[in-house]
Every structure is written in structure tokens, then in C-alpha cells.
Design a protein around this motif. Structure first.
Motif, PDB file in Angstrom:
ATOM      1  N   ASP A  62      11.596 108.957  88.538  1.00 25.95           N
ATOM      2  CA  ASP A  62      12.519 108.034  89.206  1.00 25.95           C
ATOM      3  C   ASP A  62      11.792 106.768  89.650  1.00 25.95           C
ATOM      4  O   ASP A  62      12.383 105.677  89.690  1.00 25.95           O
ATOM      5  N   TRP A  63      10.525 106.900  89.994  1.00 26.91           N
ATOM      6  CA  TRP A  63       9.703 105.750  90.411  1.00 26.91           C
ATOM      7  C   TRP A  63       9.441 104.798  89.242  1.00 26.91           C
ATOM      8  O   TRP A  63       9.223 103.604  89.433  1.00 26.91           O
ATOM      9  N   GLY A  64       9.478 105.333  88.022  1.00 29.56           N
ATOM     10  CA  GLY A  64       9.250 104.509  86.851  1.00 29.56           C
ATOM     11  C   GLY A  64       7.965 104.811  86.100  1.00 29.56           C
ATOM     12  O   GLY A  64       7.469 103.989  85.328  1.00 29.56           O
ATOM     13  N   MET A  65       7.431 106.001  86.316  1.00 25.02           N
ATOM     14  CA  MET A  65       6.181 106.396  85.665  1.00 25.02           C
ATOM     15  C   MET A  65       6.270 106.233  84.151  1.00 25.02           C
ATOM     16  O   MET A  65       7.219 106.666  83.509  1.00 25.02           O
ATOM     17  N   GLN A  66       5.225 105.620  83.575  1.00 25.40           N
ATOM     18  CA  GLN A  66       5.158 105.443  82.121  1.00 25.40           C
ATOM     19  C   GLN A  66       4.140 106.364  81.465  1.00 25.40           C
ATOM     20  O   GLN A  66       4.174 106.568  80.256  1.00 25.40           O
ATOM     21  N   MET A  67       3.198 106.905  82.253  1.00 21.64           N
ATOM     22  CA  MET A  67       2.225 107.868  81.743  1.00 21.64           C
ATOM     23  C   MET A  67       1.716 108.697  82.908  1.00 21.64           C
ATOM     24  O   MET A  67       1.691 108.237  84.049  1.00 21.64           O
ATOM     25  N   LEU A  68       1.311 109.932  82.588  1.00 22.65           N
ATOM     26  CA  LEU A  68       0.968 110.898  83.631  1.00 22.65           C
ATOM     27  C   LEU A  68      -0.475 111.359  83.503  1.00 22.65           C
ATOM     28  O   LEU A  68      -0.898 111.786  82.424  1.00 22.65           O
ATOM     29  N   VAL A  69      -1.210 111.277  84.611  1.00 18.63           N
ATOM     30  CA  VAL A  69      -2.511 111.935  84.735  1.00 18.63           C
ATOM     31  C   VAL A  69      -2.256 113.231  85.499  1.00 18.63           C
ATOM     32  O   VAL A  69      -2.057 113.224  86.706  1.00 18.63           O
ATOM     33  N   GLY A  70      -2.238 114.341  84.773  1.00 19.72           N
ATOM     34  CA  GLY A  70      -1.954 115.609  85.426  1.00 19.72           C
ATOM     35  C   GLY A  70      -1.257 116.570  84.478  1.00 19.72           C
ATOM     36  O   GLY A  70      -1.077 116.263  83.304  1.00 19.72           O
ATOM     37  N   THR A  71      -0.897 117.736  85.016  1.00 16.62           N
ATOM     38  CA  THR A  71      -1.225 118.052  86.387  1.00 16.62           C
ATOM     39  C   THR A  71      -2.654 118.579  86.495  1.00 16.62           C
ATOM     40  O   THR A  71      -3.326 118.774  85.486  1.00 16.62           O
ATOM     41  N   THR A  72      -3.051 118.846  87.728  1.00 15.16           N
ATOM     42  CA  THR A  72      -4.437 119.239  87.976  1.00 15.16           C
ATOM     43  C   THR A  72      -4.717 120.671  87.565  1.00 15.16           C
ATOM     44  O   THR A  72      -5.758 120.958  86.967  1.00 15.16           O
ATOM     45  N   THR A  73      -3.800 121.588  87.849  1.00 10.70           N
ATOM     46  CA  THR A  73      -4.017 123.005  87.570  1.00 10.70           C
ATOM     47  C   THR A  73      -3.102 123.482  86.449  1.00 10.70           C
ATOM     48  O   THR A  73      -2.095 122.849  86.126  1.00 10.70           O
ATOM     49  N   THR A  74      -3.454 124.637  85.869  1.00  7.53           N
ATOM     50  CA  THR A  74      -2.883 125.033  84.579  1.00  7.53           C
ATOM     51  C   THR A  74      -1.408 125.406  84.621  1.00  7.53           C
ATOM     52  O   THR A  74      -0.608 124.877  83.841  1.00  7.53           O
TER      53      THR A  74
END
Length: 357
Positions: A62-74
Motif C-alpha cells: 500500500d505504501w508503494g513498495m517496488q522491491m523487497l529486501v526480505g524477509t529475514t527468516t525462512t
């Protein structure tokens, strides 16, 4: 976007990822961005919970994310990968190491960390080739994808390398405080080395309980061991000579690591663990792939994803967590492992000749 456990028992990992990514974003923007375009970062807490991670993803979407670093855990990463696949959003995880992370996507998911099978294979090879032991015991979490995945490939490779796995003892998430039975079985079997493909919280208890039981084998773990020296209430002397695979150690002497550690300490008042370095590399990898494919922010997240998927298979990246890293189309990285050992309360890179002593 960044997703990870910023609160709860696994917060050490999530906060490190958030900080590492934040440091990289600020550096890149200060140096002119990606061909003049600036990164903007927003992090959301998933508390290491697969259900809450979907809420975090939707908030970032909703914020407008274009790419994701994550998630941290499996487990959360597998849950989110199904969403990024259907939305065709580029996803690169610093530290979720199960192969299931990659197979949950549509070619849109990449890893910076080693996969669990690679950690298991590399650990067995290192132990055998450096003659650390011939009789090996394993204590692992059968209810955890990370732990059981590493255990399975380690056991197979250990047999192929002539190691004698004299005990393989499991525990579960519902019973991870008393390890007396597992320790006694490893001791009775004559284990010279105990392999711990688990996280440092449980490992700290095993080390303490083994010490009380008079059991003093060599100990060898994987990247989930990073952070054990900073655990509140743990006697760090119990981890002396503990060895584990890691892509990063803050004591490395190369210029890039020294600068990163100094900058991280200045920004956050703490020494970075490997999860911070993994996330830092993630952002720079995105930058390299974006520049390779001339990505611009006016494109949709789906178009950016298609471009980055192509760019990832064409770049070679020299980072904090590996040199000459390349990626296959399935998202898995190729790089060399590093083994560290705890000496005098610090992590030190272990040289082969030292390991054999």
C-alpha cells in the motif's frame, strides 16, 4: 521495503537487516543514487510470524513498495514469496536460506545467503577435509525448516566423506530448553565433534548444559550461530573455540569490511553481525542489477521485477559477504564459504592450518 522481526526473540536478526539496508540506502543516495534516482526505505515488523509477515507485506504494498529486501527468516519468507510471485514483485532475501524460498516464487525471488543444503554440504566437507573429527554427533531442531534442511544434507555429505555420524538427536520448538538427553547420547556415542545446525539461542543452552555434564567436544555450527557472543546472560567463555560457517565477520581485515564496521558502529552504536552485512549487500545488488537494466522509478513494480530478474543473472558482485557472487535464474547465489572460530570472546576467520590443530 524491508520485512523482518524487529521485536520478539528473533529481533537481533531483523534489526540487523533493517540497519544494514538503511546504511546502504543512505550511502547510495549520498553518492548520487542509482543514476541520479534515490532509494526510499520502509521497514515493517513481522515478529518472525508467517501470518504477520503477510500483513507487513500488504502495508508495504500500500505504501508503494517496488522491491523487497526480505524477509529475514525462512518461514515468513516462504509465505511472502507466494504473494510477491502473484504480484510479480522483485524479492531478495538476505538471510532466509531454505530452497523452498526460491521454489515458492516465479523466478522473482533471489537469495544473498547460502541455501541450507549448501551449508550442510560445506560444513561436512570442511570438517572432513580439515580432519576436525571422525566421530560426529548432530543436535538439530526437527520442527524448523532451516535446521532440518541443513541436517539432512550434512548427514548425507558426512557419510560420503567418511565421517561417522554416531548420533543424530532432534528437539522441537515445544521442547528446546532441556538438552540433557541429546547431550548424553552424543557423549555416550563418543562424539569428538557436535554439529549444531541451529540458532544461537538454543546453542547457548546446549553449550552450558554440556559443560555441566563434563562433555567437551569440538562444536561446529552454521550462520544461525552468529550473535551468540552478544546473548544476554550467556557466559561467552563457553563458546571458546566454537566454529561456524558465516559469510561475514566483523574482524576481517579487508578495507571494505573495516569501513562497513566503522560506519555501522557510528550509525547504530553496535558491531554488525552477518545479517546486517547480508542486507547491506542486498541493497547494493539491487543497485547493480537496476543499473544493468536501466531501471527507472516510473515503471510498475512488475516491470521493475522483470528487469531485475534479467539483470541478476548478468551481474557479478563483490560484496561484504562474498567475492565474485553470481546468481542463477532460480535465484541461488554462488560464492565461497568462510569459517570463523571464537577466540578470546571474538570471532576470527579460521584458517585451514589452524582448524587442523
Amino acid at each position: 521495503g524491508v520485512i523482518g522481526p524487529l521485536t520478539g526473540p528473533a529481533a537481533t536478526y531483523g534489526i540487523a537487516v533493517q540497519n544494514g539496508a538503511d546504511l546502504a540506502v543512505k550511502e547510495i543516495n549520498a553518492a548520487g543514487g542509482v543514476d541520479g534516482m534515490m532509494f526510499e526505505l520502509k521497514a515493517e515488523d513481522d515478529e518472525n510470524d508467517p501470518e504477520k509477515t503477510i500483513n507487513a507485506y500488504n502495508t508495504l504494498k500500500d505504501w508503494g513498495m517496488q522491491m523487497l529486501v526480505g524477509t529475514t527468516t525462512t518461514a515468513p519468507c516462504i509465505a511472502v514469496a507466494g504473494k510477491t510471485a502473484s504480484d510479480n514483485v522483485f524479492q531478495i532475501t538476505p538471510s532466509a536460506s531454505s530452497p523452498d524460498v526460491l521454489s515458492s516464487g516465479n523466478g522473482n525471488v533471489f537469495q544473498v545467503c547460502f541455501t541450507d543444503p549448501n551449508q550442510g554440504v560445506a560444513s561436512a566437507q570442511y570438517i572432513a577435509e580439515n580432519k576436525l573429527a571422525t566421530k560426529v554427533a548432530i543436535i538439530y531442531n526437527s520442527s524448523d525448516t532451516y535446521s532440518s534442511g541443513i541436517y539432512q544434507t550434512f548427514a548425507t555429505e558426512a557419510k560420503a566423506k567418511g565421517l561417522d555420524v554416531v548420533a543424530a538427536e532432534a528437539f522441537t520448538a515445544d521442547n528446546k530448553t532441556d538438552f540433557s538427553v541429546q547431550i548424553q547420547k552424543a557423549k555416550d556415542a563418543g562424539a569428538e565433534l557436535v554439529f549444531l545446525p541451529i540458532y544461537y539461542q538454543e546453542a547457548s543452552l546446549i553449550l552450558a548444559q554440556a559443560n555441566k555434564a563434563g562433555f567437551t567436544p569440538k562444536w561446529f555450527g552454521c550462520d544461525g550461530m552468529d550473535g551468540i557472543l552478544d546473548l544476554d546472560g550467556f557466559d561467552a567463555s563457553l563458546a571458546e573455540d566454537l566454529m561456524f560457517l558465516t559469510p561475514f565477520t566483523a574482524n576481517a581485515t579487508d578495507e571494505a569490511t573495516q569501513k562497513f564496521v566503522a560506519d555501522y558502529k557510528e550509525a547504530f552504536g553496535d558491531t554488525p553481525i552477518q545479517f546486517a552485512a547480508d542486507a547491506y549487500d542486498c541493497v547494493y545488488v539491487i543497485k547493480a542489477a537496476a543499473e544493468k537494466e536501466d531501471v527507472t522509478p516510473d515503471k510498475s513494480a512488475s516491470d521493475i521485477c522483470d528487469a531485475l530478474k534479467k539483470g541478476m543473472t548478468e551481474i557479478t558482485y563483490d560484496g561484504l559477504t562474498g567475492k565474485s557472487i553470481t546468481w542463477s535464474e532460480d535465484g541461488e547465489p554462488t560464492k565461497e564459504p568462510t569459517v570463523v572460530v571464537v577466540k578470546s570472546g571474538e570471532y576470527q576467520v579460521l584458517q585451514a592450518e589452524d582448524a587442523a590443530e
